[in-house]
Scaffold this motif. Structure first.
Motif, PDB file in Angstrom:
ATOM      1  N   LYS A  64       0.819  -1.214   0.000  1.00 26.65           N
ATOM      2  CA  LYS A  64       0.000   0.000   0.000  1.00 26.65           C
ATOM      3  C   LYS A  64       0.853   1.265   0.000  1.00 26.65           C
ATOM      4  O   LYS A  64       0.350   2.355  -0.312  1.00 26.65           O
ATOM      5  CB  LYS A  64      -0.929  -0.003   1.212  1.00 26.65           C
ATOM      6  N   ASN A  65       2.105   1.123   0.381  1.00 28.01           N
ATOM      7  CA  ASN A  65       2.994   2.288   0.371  1.00 28.01           C
ATOM      8  C   ASN A  65       3.350   2.654  -1.062  1.00 28.01           C
ATOM      9  O   ASN A  65       3.322   1.818  -1.962  1.00 28.01           O
ATOM     10  CB  ASN A  65       4.275   1.992   1.152  1.00 28.01           C
ATOM     11  N   GLY A  66       3.744   3.873  -1.241  1.00 23.23           N
ATOM     12  CA  GLY A  66       4.137   4.306  -2.580  1.00 23.23           C
ATOM     13  C   GLY A  66       5.569   3.939  -2.893  1.00 23.23           C
ATOM     14  O   GLY A  66       6.197   3.129  -2.204  1.00 23.23           O
ATOM     15  N   THR A  67       6.078   4.542  -3.938  1.00 24.90           N
ATOM     16  CA  THR A  67       7.475   4.348  -4.306  1.00 24.90           C
ATOM     17  C   THR A  67       8.332   5.354  -3.540  1.00 24.90           C
ATOM     18  O   THR A  67       7.822   6.226  -2.839  1.00 24.90           O
ATOM     19  CB  THR A  67       7.672   4.543  -5.816  1.00 24.90           C
ATOM     20  N   ASP A  96       8.799  -2.343  -9.037  1.00 24.62           N
ATOM     21  CA  ASP A  96       8.391  -0.958  -9.201  1.00 24.62           C
ATOM     22  C   ASP A  96       9.254  -0.036  -8.345  1.00 24.62           C
ATOM     23  O   ASP A  96       9.659   1.052  -8.779  1.00 24.62           O
ATOM     24  CB  ASP A  96       6.923  -0.821  -8.783  1.00 24.62           C
ATOM     25  N   LEU A  97       9.524  -0.479  -7.113  1.00 24.12           N
ATOM     26  CA  LEU A  97      10.380   0.301  -6.226  1.00 24.12           C
ATOM     27  C   LEU A  97      11.780   0.468  -6.814  1.00 24.12           C
ATOM     28  O   LEU A  97      12.360   1.557  -6.776  1.00 24.12           O
ATOM     29  CB  LEU A  97      10.477  -0.378  -4.854  1.00 24.12           C
ATOM     30  N   LEU A  98      12.338  -0.629  -7.332  1.00 23.27           N
ATOM     31  CA  LEU A  98      13.666  -0.573  -7.953  1.00 23.27           C
ATOM     32  C   LEU A  98      13.675   0.385  -9.136  1.00 23.27           C
ATOM     33  O   LEU A  98      14.583   1.211  -9.283  1.00 23.27           O
ATOM     34  CB  LEU A  98      14.074  -1.963  -8.442  1.00 23.27           C
ATOM     35  N   ASN A  99      12.670   0.260  -9.991  1.00 25.95           N
ATOM     36  CA  ASN A  99      12.603   1.059 -11.207  1.00 25.95           C
ATOM     37  C   ASN A  99      12.558   2.544 -10.884  1.00 25.95           C
ATOM     38  O   ASN A  99      13.273   3.357 -11.485  1.00 25.95           O
ATOM     39  CB  ASN A  99      11.368   0.657 -12.022  1.00 25.95           C
ATOM     40  N   LYS A 117      16.836  -5.866 -15.201  1.00 28.42           N
ATOM     41  CA  LYS A 117      18.056  -6.556 -14.775  1.00 28.42           C
ATOM     42  C   LYS A 117      19.307  -5.816 -15.236  1.00 28.42           C
ATOM     43  O   LYS A 117      20.235  -5.576 -14.439  1.00 28.42           O
ATOM     44  CB  LYS A 117      18.074  -7.985 -15.323  1.00 28.42           C
ATOM     45  N   GLU A 118      19.351  -5.441 -16.507  1.00 33.82           N
ATOM     46  CA  GLU A 118      20.528  -4.756 -17.039  1.00 33.82           C
ATOM     47  C   GLU A 118      20.704  -3.377 -16.385  1.00 33.82           C
ATOM     48  O   GLU A 118      21.828  -2.963 -16.067  1.00 33.82           O
ATOM     49  CB  GLU A 118      20.398  -4.609 -18.555  1.00 33.82           C
ATOM     50  N   GLY A 119      19.576  -2.679 -16.179  1.00 41.72           N
ATOM     51  CA  GLY A 119      19.647  -1.358 -15.566  1.00 41.72           C
ATOM     52  C   GLY A 119      20.139  -1.410 -14.128  1.00 41.72           C
ATOM     53  O   GLY A 119      20.992  -0.607 -13.713  1.00 41.72           O
ATOM     54  N   ILE A 120      19.622  -2.359 -13.351  1.00 40.62           N
ATOM     55  CA  ILE A 120      20.031  -2.495 -11.954  1.00 40.62           C
ATOM     56  C   ILE A 120      21.496  -2.925 -11.865  1.00 40.62           C
ATOM     57  O   ILE A 120      22.274  -2.392 -11.052  1.00 40.62           O
ATOM     58  CB  ILE A 120      19.124  -3.502 -11.216  1.00 40.62           C
TER      59      ILE A 120
END
Length: 406
Positions: free
Chosen positions: A39-42, A147-150, A212-215
């Motif tokens: 329920k928390n946002g990013t 979503d959090l990672l992105n 994956k590549e971005g992280i």
């Protein structure tokens, strides 16, 4: 008083049990935490950021934090120098004049900078979501974790630049470089939790090639910053917990990028072979650089948190038994358990270190068990209760009288 958020620790993913074999109390706590995280946002270092609480680079993507123990010499002079008072936090109860280069006389409060809170909140929610995805196999938890990672690492408008150039920033006219300090690497230790749990997402459908590549690229760039940047290397040259947490990050990120790599093994071996003797007195177990701090008990435990993170990582990747090869770790814990606790000390700050050591060694001198029995019944025992403390039962054993078992 209330439940305290536990310090990060290494979670050995191979020790996570299948759902039917988990401690029911711990799993119920995890479910509640994961539902709340959904329920928390990013999170982003760009959120809640406005002038003058932006790094001198003028980029909202640069992580910024203020050194907490520094105070203005003259709070009526916008060009005043700042002085350090160890152990006393310059918190948001007071506003102080600050002068960044090119910034006129402005009042800002230290806790107006939210970057560290954003990173810590990200790492915490990410932990709950990844663990719940592992146990439940429900994609909604993985999707939100990704979503959090992105948002935090990849999206153009919200991503964090892969450096800590302005962490532990000392405000005041004496900061001619307008840069942070090596101590700032402690502010980014939550990144270790993220790379620790990330492999749990590898089978998730939303963890695609772009993510994956971005992280991987972000953490490669950040690792390069840690290993080559002058500010980061100040942290490496430190003699206390700052140096230990620096190597926790180096080892964690190497392990994430290539779990079978030789660099992670070398980092851990070099640390335990060269640093323990420098940081821990071989006769007493005293950590000489932490004991002289204004809050010695806190820092003795804080440095041990970092050392045991490395020890548990070493054990997980199959290095020699660090605990038997390096008895100074147990000696240091013994020293902590023998400390005279003052009215201002919270004995529970060392509980998790002692629990980890209790599980790792036979505790023949009984120092761990005795300490834990006292801490579990102390006036501060409430601090180590609650869901965030209970979920450690998903990967770790604890003594039967632990307060979160009641």
């Amino acid at each position: 008083m209330g439940y305290r958020t536990p310090e990060i620790e290494y979670i050995p993913l191979k020790k996570l049990k299948i759902k039917d074999n988990t401690d029911k109390r711990a799993y119920n706590c995890l479910q509640k935490l994961a539902e709340k995280a959904l329920k928390n946002g990013t999170y982003s270092v760009t959120y809640e950021k406005k002038s003058p609480n932006i790094a001198p680079s003028k980029s909202k993507h640069d992580f910024l934090s203020y050194s907490p123990y520094w105070f203005p010499v003259n709070d009526k002079d916008p060009n005043t120098e700042y002085t350090k008072i160890d152990g006393k936090i310059n918190d948001c109860n007071n506003n102080y004049l600050v002068n960044f280069s090119g910034t006129n006389n402005l009042l800002i409060a230290i806790n107006d900078v939210k970057d560290q809170k954003q990173l810590q909140s990200l790492a915490e929610d990410f932990t709950f979501l990844c663990l719940e995805y592992f146990f439940s196999k429900k994609e909604e938890y993985a999707n939100h974790a990704i979503d959090l990672l992105n948002t935090f690492f990849l999206e153009g408008d919200t991503k964090m630049n892969p450096n800590m150039n302005y962490a532990a920033f000392v405000r005041g006219s004496q900061n001619k470089t307008q840069l942070g300090r090596g101590e700032g690497v402690v502010s980014s230790r939550s990144l270790c939790r993220i790379v620790n749990l990330l492999p749990l997402l590898y089978k998730a459908s939303a963890y695609n090639a772009r993510i994956k590549e971005g992280i991987n690229k972000w953490f490669k760039d950040y690792l390069r910053w840690l290993e080559t940047n002058d500010i980061a290397l100040e942290g490496r040259k430190a003699e206390n917990n700052i140096r230990t947490w620096y190597f926790v990050q180096i080892a964690s990120i190497h392990h994430f990028l290539d779990s079978s790599s030789e660099p992670v093994k070398k980092v851990i071996k070099d640390f335990f072979n060269s640093d323990l003797d420098r940081q821990i007195d071989p006769k007493t177990g005293n950590q000489k650089y932490e004991i002289k701090r204004a809050k010695p008990f806190h820092y003795l435990a804080f440095n041990m948190n970092a050392m045991l993170f490395l020890a548990e990582l070493a054990k997980d990747i199959g290095l020699e038994n660090v605990y038997s090869s390096h008895p100074l770790l147990h000696l240091a814990i013994n020293y902590i358990t023998k400390q005279k606790i003052t009215e201002n000390d919270d004995i529970t700050r060392a509980v998790r270190c002692v629990e980890i050591m209790f599980n790792a060694v036979k505790d023949e001198d009984n120092c761990c068990k005795q300490f834990l029995s006292i801490a579990y019944k102390s006036k501060n025992s409430e601090n180590i209760k609650g869901p965030k403390n209970t979920i450690k039962l998903l990967w770790s054993e604890v003594p039967s009288d632990a307060p979160y078992l009641s």
